[in-house]
Design a protein around this motif. Structure first.
Motif: not given
Length: 128
Positions: A2-3, A5, A76-77, A80, A83-84
């Protein structure tokens, strides 16, 4: 995996690495605008924290200086983070899109580019 946070400062450090990698801690610190430059020890602590999160890695050592590079891509960051953000809206994109349009941050050209991406994905799904 998982990436991780990432905090705002961590993202700023990662941005320096995505743009100019590989860098020493001093070079990362100097990538910040002089007016808003954090202390060396703050950058150092944050870099080690990012290393623990596996967002970056040491690639070599020159004298006493460790040299780092990003281990997580910018794409990718950003994914994330998006998505958050969407999770705050129950996964719904409409409130976010409406705000972007109303604030003028989403242009017609960007909407058209997004439509083309959606068409491409739809064609790809049909061919599989």
């Amino acid at each position: 995996m998982a990436l991780p946070k990432l905090t705002k400062l961590e993202l700023q450090i990662m941005d320096a690495l995505w743009s100019r990698s590989p860098l020493s801690i001093r070079e990362i610190q100097e990538a910040f605008p002089e007016k808003h430059r954090p202390a060396y020890s703050t950058v150092q602590t944050t870099v080690y924290r990012l290393e623990g999160k596996k967002a970056l890695r040491r690639v070599k050592k020159i004298g006493n200086a460790h040299i780092f590079e990003a281990a997580v891509s910018r794409h990718a960051a950003q994914g994330r983070l998006i998505d958050d953000l969407l999770s705050l809206f129950g996964g719904r994109t409409q409130p976010v899109m409406a705000h972007l349009v109303e604030s003028g941050k989403l242009t017609l050209n960007e909407v058209q580019e997004t439509e083309e991406i959606l068409r491409r994905l739809a064609r790809k799904d049909k061919s599989e």
